[in-house]
Design an enzyme around this catalytic site. Structure first.
Site, PDB file in Angstrom:
ATOM      1  N   HIS A   1       0.862  -1.227   0.136  1.00  0.00           N
ATOM      2  CA  HIS A   1       0.054  -0.076  -0.043  1.00  0.00           C
ATOM      3  C   HIS A   1       1.029   1.399   0.022  1.00  0.00           C
ATOM      4  O   HIS A   1       1.503   1.577   0.979  1.00  0.00           O
ATOM      5  CB  HIS A   1      -0.942   0.028   1.381  1.00  0.00           C
ATOM      6  CG  HIS A   1      -1.662   1.283   1.206  1.00  0.00           C
ATOM      7  ND1 HIS A   1      -3.161   1.110   1.466  1.00  0.00           N
ATOM      8  CD2 HIS A   1      -1.524   2.608   1.092  1.00  0.00           C
ATOM      9  CE1 HIS A   1      -3.932   2.328   1.516  1.00  0.00           C
ATOM     10  NE2 HIS A   1      -2.871   3.323   1.553  1.00  0.00           N
TER      11      HIS A   1
ATOM     12  N   HIS B   1       1.400   5.595  -1.786  1.00  0.00           N
ATOM     13  CA  HIS B   1       0.972   6.669  -2.545  1.00  0.00           C
ATOM     14  C   HIS B   1       2.256   7.088  -3.096  1.00  0.00           C
ATOM     15  O   HIS B   1       3.250   7.548  -2.294  1.00  0.00           O
ATOM     16  CB  HIS B   1       0.417   7.578  -1.803  1.00  0.00           C
ATOM     17  CG  HIS B   1      -0.902   7.129  -1.059  1.00  0.00           C
ATOM     18  ND1 HIS B   1      -2.165   7.305  -1.632  1.00  0.00           N
ATOM     19  CD2 HIS B   1      -0.978   6.668   0.276  1.00  0.00           C
ATOM     20  CE1 HIS B   1      -3.205   6.767  -0.827  1.00  0.00           C
ATOM     21  NE2 HIS B   1      -2.427   6.132   0.247  1.00  0.00           N
TER      22      HIS B   1
ATOM     23  N   ARG C   1       2.380   9.250  -5.850  1.00  0.00           N
ATOM     24  CA  ARG C   1       1.882  10.542  -6.494  1.00  0.00           C
ATOM     25  C   ARG C   1       2.138  10.579  -8.111  1.00  0.00           C
ATOM     26  O   ARG C   1       2.785   9.519  -8.387  1.00  0.00           O
ATOM     27  CB  ARG C   1       2.364  11.774  -5.891  1.00  0.00           C
ATOM     28  CG  ARG C   1       2.432  11.968  -4.078  1.00  0.00           C
ATOM     29  CD  ARG C   1       0.919  11.907  -3.893  1.00  0.00           C
ATOM     30  NE  ARG C   1       0.757  11.761  -2.426  1.00  0.00           N
ATOM     31  CZ  ARG C   1      -0.164  11.440  -1.563  1.00  0.00           C
ATOM     32  NH1 ARG C   1      -1.106  10.828  -2.126  1.00  0.00           N
ATOM     33  NH2 ARG C   1      -0.329  11.813  -0.365  1.00  0.00           N
TER      34      ARG C   1
ATOM     35  N   ASN D   1      -5.271   7.253  -5.918  1.00  0.00           N
ATOM     36  CA  ASN D   1      -6.033   8.489  -5.805  1.00  0.00           C
ATOM     37  C   ASN D   1      -5.313   9.781  -6.240  1.00  0.00           C
ATOM     38  O   ASN D   1      -4.879  10.693  -5.383  1.00  0.00           O
ATOM     39  CB  ASN D   1      -6.243   8.600  -4.188  1.00  0.00           C
ATOM     40  CG  ASN D   1      -5.110   8.325  -3.439  1.00  0.00           C
ATOM     41  OD1 ASN D   1      -4.007   8.157  -3.582  1.00  0.00           O
ATOM     42  ND2 ASN D   1      -5.017   9.249  -2.146  1.00  0.00           N
TER      43      ASN D   1
ATOM     44  N   LYS E   1      -9.552  -0.207  -5.530  1.00  0.00           N
ATOM     45  CA  LYS E   1      -9.605   0.147  -4.315  1.00  0.00           C
ATOM     46  C   LYS E   1     -10.857   1.154  -4.062  1.00  0.00           C
ATOM     47  O   LYS E   1     -11.373   1.712  -4.711  1.00  0.00           O
ATOM     48  CB  LYS E   1      -8.572   1.493  -4.261  1.00  0.00           C
ATOM     49  CG  LYS E   1      -8.281   2.312  -2.833  1.00  0.00           C
ATOM     50  CD  LYS E   1      -7.856   1.631  -1.814  1.00  0.00           C
ATOM     51  CE  LYS E   1      -7.943   2.370  -0.502  1.00  0.00           C
ATOM     52  NZ  LYS E   1      -6.743   2.933  -0.032  1.00  0.00           N
TER      53      LYS E   1
ATOM     54  N   HIS F   1     -10.376   1.459   2.321  1.00  0.00           N
ATOM     55  CA  HIS F   1     -10.132   2.285   3.333  1.00  0.00           C
ATOM     56  C   HIS F   1     -11.285   2.442   4.221  1.00  0.00           C
ATOM     57  O   HIS F   1     -12.498   2.837   3.980  1.00  0.00           O
ATOM     58  CB  HIS F   1      -9.905   3.895   2.611  1.00  0.00           C
ATOM     59  CG  HIS F   1      -9.737   4.833   3.702  1.00  0.00           C
ATOM     60  ND1 HIS F   1      -8.499   5.587   3.837  1.00  0.00           N
ATOM     61  CD2 HIS F   1     -10.418   5.347   4.858  1.00  0.00           C
ATOM     62  CE1 HIS F   1      -8.433   6.221   4.827  1.00  0.00           C
ATOM     63  NE2 HIS F   1      -9.485   6.225   5.403  1.00  0.00           N
TER      64      HIS F   1
ATOM     65  N   HIS G   1      -4.455  -0.523   6.000  1.00  0.00           N
ATOM     66  CA  HIS G   1      -3.781   0.389   7.220  1.00  0.00           C
ATOM     67  C   HIS G   1      -4.701   0.207   8.456  1.00  0.00           C
ATOM     68  O   HIS G   1      -5.412   1.170   8.870  1.00  0.00           O
ATOM     69  CB  HIS G   1      -3.459   1.813   6.769  1.00  0.00           C
ATOM     70  CG  HIS G   1      -4.728   2.419   6.104  1.00  0.00           C
ATOM     71  ND1 HIS G   1      -6.058   2.400   6.096  1.00  0.00           N
ATOM     72  CD2 HIS G   1      -4.481   3.149   4.652  1.00  0.00           C
ATOM     73  CE1 HIS G   1      -6.602   3.185   5.097  1.00  0.00           C
ATOM     74  NE2 HIS G   1      -5.822   3.542   4.263  1.00  0.00           N
TER      75      HIS G   1
ATOM     76  N   LEU H   1      -4.676   9.465   7.966  1.00  0.00           N
ATOM     77  CA  LEU H   1      -5.955   8.752   8.144  1.00  0.00           C
ATOM     78  C   LEU H   1      -5.786   7.277   7.674  1.00  0.00           C
ATOM     79  O   LEU H   1      -5.177   6.922   6.739  1.00  0.00           O
ATOM     80  CB  LEU H   1      -6.871   9.388   7.148  1.00  0.00           C
ATOM     81  CG  LEU H   1      -7.502  10.953   7.894  1.00  0.00           C
ATOM     82  CD1 LEU H   1      -8.157  11.789   6.611  1.00  0.00           C
ATOM     83  CD2 LEU H   1      -7.939  10.846   9.108  1.00  0.00           C
TER      84      LEU H   1
ATOM     85  N   ASP I   1       1.635   2.705   3.530  1.00  0.00           N
ATOM     86  CA  ASP I   1       0.795   3.986   3.452  1.00  0.00           C
ATOM     87  C   ASP I   1       1.618   5.225   3.386  1.00  0.00           C
ATOM     88  O   ASP I   1       1.042   6.284   3.659  1.00  0.00           O
ATOM     89  CB  ASP I   1      -0.344   4.076   4.592  1.00  0.00           C
ATOM     90  CG  ASP I   1      -1.403   4.848   3.992  1.00  0.00           C
ATOM     91  OD1 ASP I   1      -1.480   5.288   2.755  1.00  0.00           O
ATOM     92  OD2 ASP I   1      -2.184   5.298   5.070  1.00  0.00           O
TER      93      ASP I   1
ATOM     94  N   HIS J   1       3.191  14.570   1.267  1.00  0.00           N
ATOM     95  CA  HIS J   1       2.292  15.846   1.005  1.00  0.00           C
ATOM     96  C   HIS J   1       3.587  16.699   1.092  1.00  0.00           C
ATOM     97  O   HIS J   1       4.535  16.612   2.124  1.00  0.00           O
ATOM     98  CB  HIS J   1       1.351  16.276   1.699  1.00  0.00           C
ATOM     99  CG  HIS J   1       0.291  15.301   1.820  1.00  0.00           C
ATOM    100  ND1 HIS J   1      -0.634  15.552   0.711  1.00  0.00           N
ATOM    101  CD2 HIS J   1      -0.121  14.040   2.324  1.00  0.00           C
ATOM    102  CE1 HIS J   1      -1.805  14.562   0.973  1.00  0.00           C
ATOM    103  NE2 HIS J   1      -1.483  13.839   1.804  1.00  0.00           N
TER     104      HIS J   1
ATOM    105  N   ALA K   1      -3.623  15.041   5.290  1.00  0.00           N
ATOM    106  CA  ALA K   1      -3.363  13.673   6.167  1.00  0.00           C
ATOM    107  C   ALA K   1      -2.353  12.989   5.326  1.00  0.00           C
ATOM    108  O   ALA K   1      -2.585  12.855   3.938  1.00  0.00           O
ATOM    109  CB  ALA K   1      -4.580  13.114   5.987  1.00  0.00           C
TER     110      ALA K   1
HETATM  111  C1  NCD Z   1      -3.533   9.186   1.983  1.00  0.00           C
HETATM  112  C2  NCD Z   1      -3.054  10.341   0.962  1.00  0.00           C
HETATM  113  O1  NCD Z   1      -2.444  11.153   1.276  1.00  0.00           O
HETATM  114  O2  NCD Z   1      -3.292   9.873  -0.187  1.00  0.00           O
HETATM  115  N1  NCD Z   1      -3.409   9.905   3.219  1.00  0.00           N
HETATM  116  C3  NCD Z   1      -3.381   9.190   4.710  1.00  0.00           C
HETATM  117  O3  NCD Z   1      -3.433   9.911   5.542  1.00  0.00           O
HETATM  118  N2  NCD Z   1      -3.149   8.000   4.497  1.00  0.00           N
HETATM  119  C4  NCD Z   1      -4.701   8.651   1.712  1.00  0.00           C
HETATM  120  C5  NCD Z   1      -5.097   7.483   2.584  1.00  0.00           C
HETATM  121  O4  NCD Z   1      -4.494   6.303   2.340  1.00  0.00           O
HETATM  122  O5  NCD Z   1      -6.102   7.533   3.278  1.00  0.00           O
HETATM  123 ZN    ZN Z   2      -3.241   5.102   1.627  1.00  0.00          ZN
END
Ligand code: NCD
Ligand code: ZN
Length: 344
Positions: A13, A15, A17, A41, A99, A136, A174, A219, A247, A251, A263
């Site tokens: 899992h 991200h 980007r 996402n 997802k 999620h 998560h 989150l 996860d 950011h 988050a």
């Molecule tokens: C994730 C994100 O920033 O894409 N943020 C997070 O707090 N985990 C989205 C997600 O997995 O909830």
């Molecule tokens: Zn995530």
């Protein structure tokens, strides 16, 4: 020097980007992991097979030369996803899961699903094609306390989904509560969960005691100590239903350190080291390989990786930032010492 050699792990899992941030963050993951389940996402979300294949190409271009890394793509479910897209995904060798984001639950989830019953026909298709559904697991009811949103989701929506689709392969992503752990443990072998490093290492004091620390805000939100202990017990128990999913969710720092911060914790810079730290704290380093390198691959019906990585017990200080110019990212544990390091 104390070392630990394990089969090359996978991150189930993450991200990564797109655009400039992708180039900053992806090399960290590619260095540590052979494969990773890529979250869809983006803005706009990755909802079709051609979009996922284009995103996969962009990811492969960001892999440093000489490193063997395979992105495992996923599609974002919406109420308007056609059944035909699920069939196309099943036929693609590069798409591994769908997802489900409850609408508004987290970062870039506006296109998610407001009423899960509205996608029951899609869940039926996933079930019949044996494609994993990654969830999620939080309710989005604004009246529900943010610390209760996962437990309520498990008790309501997830229980209904599993009753209606008993053979659906589900990864509850998560997990952060003892209730989610208990649910997964007591379900059939088609239901598994990923666990992040931050939820194994920290309770909500890290986020809120003595000052508000935005880099621990993700989150589902970090919970009380007894939940952390339940997660740690599950991760180190050798139960194959629980496996590694960082996860890592970068950011840029200015969007975290602000009045309404995003988050997501960025952990890819030291993912395996963070897990090793958590496992060592309960004398369970011998359980790390199953959690990091075997159980996820087995659940996803992938071959286990060939090759190894070696962690050595040696202190280093995590940098205060990664990236440059307008793409600075503050990592988890910035400026703090870690006592495990991957050998390069
Ligand atoms: C994730 C994100 O920033 O894409 N943020 C997070 O707090 N985990 C989205 C997600 O997995 O909830
Ligand atoms: Zn995530």
């Amino acid at each position: 020097m104390k070392t630990l050699t394990i089969t090359r792990p996978d991150d189930f899992h993450i991200h990564v980007r797109n655009g400039a941030i992708l180039k900053t963050v992806l090399p960290h993951t590619a260095k540590q992991f052979a494969r990773a389940i890529i979250m869809p996402n983006l803005k706009p979300p990755v909802t079709t097979v051609p979009q996922a294949l284009a995103y996969r190409k962009e990811i492969l271009q960001a892999v440093p030369t000489g490193i063997d890394f395979t992105p495992l793509m996923t599609l974002y479910l919406t109420t308007s996803t056609p059944v035909s897209e699920i069939k196309k995904a099943a036929a693609s060798e590069h798409i591994y899961a769908f997802k489900l984001y409850p609408a508004g639950a987290t970062t870039n989830s506006d296109s998610g699903v407001a009423d899960i019953k509205a996608i029951y026909h899609l869940l039926a298709e996933l079930e019949s094609l044996a494609i994993p559904l990654l969830i999620h697991g939080e309710v989005t009811d604004q009246n529900c306390d943010i610390f209760d949103r996962e437990r309520v989701f498990v008790e309501s929506s997830l229980t209904q989904i599993t009753q209606n689709f008993p053979d659906l392969r589900i990864v509850l992503e998560h997990v952060t509560t003892s209730e989610a752990v208990q649910f997964v443990k007591s379900s059939g072998s088609n239901i598994a969960a990923t666990i992040t490093p931050q939820h194994l290492l920290y309770n909500r004091n890290a986020l809120l005691a003595g000052g508000i620390r935005p880099h621990y805000y993700c989150l589902p939100i970090i919970k009380r100590e007894h939940h952390r202990l339940a997660l740690l017990e599950a991760a180190t128990s050798g139960n194959p239903k629980f496996f590694l999913g960082t996860d890592s969710a970068p950011h840029i720092t200015s969007l975290k350190e602000t009045a309404c911060g995003c988050a997501g914790c960025f952990s890819a810079h030291a993912a395996l080291e963070l897990y090793a730290t958590a496992f060592e704290a309960v004398d369970a380093l011998d359980k790390l390989e199953g959690f990091a390198s075997f159980f996820g691959a087995d659940f996803y019906r992938l071959p286990r990786n060939i090759g190894t990585v070696t962690l050595e017990k040696s202190a280093w200080t995590i940098p205060s930032k990664y990236g440059e110019h307008e793409n600075i990212i503050t990592p988890l544990k910035a400026d703090e010492d870690l006592y495990w390091k991957i050998q390069s």
